[in-house]
Scaffold this active site. Structure first.
Site, short mmCIF file in Angstrom:
data_model
loop_
_atom_site.label_atom_id
_atom_site.label_comp_id
_atom_site.label_asym_id
_atom_site.label_seq_id
_atom_site.Cartn_x
_atom_site.Cartn_y
_atom_site.Cartn_z
N CYS A 226 72.13 -140.08 -25.75
CA CYS A 226 72.18 -139.06 -26.80
C CYS A 226 71.48 -137.77 -26.40
CB CYS A 226 71.55 -139.59 -28.08
SG CYS A 226 72.36 -141.06 -28.73
N CYS B 188 66.00 -139.32 -30.86
CA CYS B 188 65.86 -140.64 -30.26
C CYS B 188 66.98 -140.84 -29.24
CB CYS B 188 65.89 -141.73 -31.32
SG CYS B 188 67.40 -141.81 -32.31
N HIS C 278 77.62 -136.55 -34.65
CA HIS C 278 76.74 -136.74 -33.49
C HIS C 278 77.57 -137.19 -32.28
CE1 HIS C 278 73.58 -137.96 -30.87
NE2 HIS C 278 73.41 -139.19 -31.32
N GLY D 91 69.12 -143.84 -26.75
CA GLY D 91 69.43 -145.24 -26.52
C GLY D 91 68.68 -145.85 -25.36
#
Length: 407
Positions: free
Chosen positions: A104, A388, A357, A390
């Site tokens: 991300c 955050c 997203h 992954g």
């Protein structure tokens, strides 16, 4: 007699500035999404061309690097997409490029990596961004996780399913209830709708021509994922796909999306030489690792590390752009730093729960919005973009407002 070893000269770092950021409207992943029949690399081409179109005072040959992130680097998101997209966009063949992956935080890492090169003096100007076409390339496509992750108990089995990690975060912090998450999600939709209505969101869009074998040609000019009119009551009725009687739903989490972003970064002196605008100034950044099964808490240690290295505290931050992968991970961040769920400094124009997203692209969306907010708030000196990541990470970038009034 041996020659004396050369002495290393001290090297002064240069100021790095965020000149501008643009993005495609974000679409819903899947066969009915606006980009179902549009290539991922063509989305990147659009943002690169738009950056150059908006800044004609920048000679294309002055671009020193193009860094484009994608989480699933396969198919039309593969083949060193930073280089191939640069060629397709018409940049001179002398301009190099590369691909980058930090899930991300891909675009965020593309920015921090090229910004580091600018600060060191390796580049004067760079383009950094990201793309994710989750309709064509679902997260995890083609991956082959090493079986030792589970057999050696290196990670919990839930660590590889982002929705389950969000449920784990609810478990770890039971005071972060589903009701709080739903309320935060509904507010994100409301703030986003108001930002669109007042023209806050939209100027950063680059329209994208779309094609459908069934419907013909179209033009994407607005985000597809938002659900205006969302209420806490409607969110309370949604299913919890990651756990029976769980707390994470499609309404209090970001969806599966397609889209691309791009940013123009420069050495501050070079920007002034070329007459490029200065949207914000890089102060510092940090990435941090956490337990993969609660990856959503990653922004907490990343922010603490970034603030410590910059000599700042959370009280110095006047604007926050926190990626809303899941409402619960934003709430965990806010609770840790003693910030109210509805603090007006946080995600003033809504977040990923509303806008979508597309994984690796989202970092530059956060930065672009913060840059625009800086221009409206000269009383604010510092802001952060944080998310955050992954497999158990977080990333935070601290920015300074060039419009700061000194008060």
């Amino acid at each position: 007699m041996a020659a004396p070893a050369p002495t290393s000269a001290a090297r002064a770092l240069r100021n790095v500035v965020f000149v501008d950021g643009v993005r495609t409207p974000f679409g819903k992943a899947g066969k009915k999404g606006i980009y179902a029949e549009t290539r991922a690399d063509d989305l990147v081409v659009k943002v690169i061309r738009e950056l150059l179109r908006r800044h004609p005072q920048l000679p294309p040959e002055r671009v020193d690097e193009v860094a484009i992130a994608a989480t699933t680097q396969i198919g039309d998101q593969g083949l060193t997409i930073g280089r191939t997209a640069a060629l397709l966009a018409g940049l001179p063949k002398s301009v190099p490029g590369f691909a980058i992956d930090r899930m991300c935080a891909g675009a965020m890492t593309a920015v921090t990596t090229t910004a580091s090169g600018i600060a060191f003096g390796a580049y004067d100007i760079a383009i950094a961004g990201g793309v994710e076409h989750m309709g064509r390339h679902p997260m995890g496509e083609g991956v082959d996780p090493n079986p030792r992750f589970l057999s050696d108990k290196i990670v919990d089995p839930s660590a590889l399913v982002m929705g389950q990690t969000a449920e784990n975060l609810h478990d770890r912090f039971p005071h972060l209830t589903k009701e709080r998450a739903d309320k935060f999600a509904a507010a994100s939709q409301e703030k986003y709708a108001e930002a669109v209505k007042t023209g806050k969101i939209g100027p950063e869009f680059v329209p994208v021509a779309t094609r459908s074998a069934e419907l013909g040609w179209g033009l994407a000019t607005e985000d597809e994922p938002p659900r205006p009119g969302t209420t806490v009551e409607t969110l309370a009725e949604l299913k919890t796909p990651f756990r029976p009687h769980g707390r994470v739903t499609a309404g209090n989490a970001a969806g599966l999306n397609d889209g691309a972003t791009g940013a123009l970064l420069a050495d501050e002196e070079t920007a002034r030489e070329l007459g490029l605008p200065i949207g914000m100034r890089l102060v510092g950044y940090a990435f941090a690792g956490v337990e993969p099964e609660v990856m959503g808490v990653g922004p907490v240690p990343a922010t603490e590390k970034a603030l410590k290295r910059a000599g700042l505290s959370i009280e110095d931050i006047g604007l926050f752009e926190v990626n809303e992968a899941f409402a619960v991970q934003v709430l965990a961040f806010l609770d840790h730093f003693g910030i109210a769920d509805d603090d007006p400094r946080v995600n003033k124009w809504g977040g990923a729960i509303a806008t979508g997203h597309p994984l690796a692209s989202s970092g530059v969306r956060l930065m672009t919005q913060l840059s625009h907010q800086f221009a409206e708030h000269p009383e604010v000196r510092y802001g952060i973009t944080t998310m955050c990541i992954g497999i158990g990470m977080g990333g935070t970038v601290i920015w300074e407002n060039p419009h700061w009034s000194g008060k």
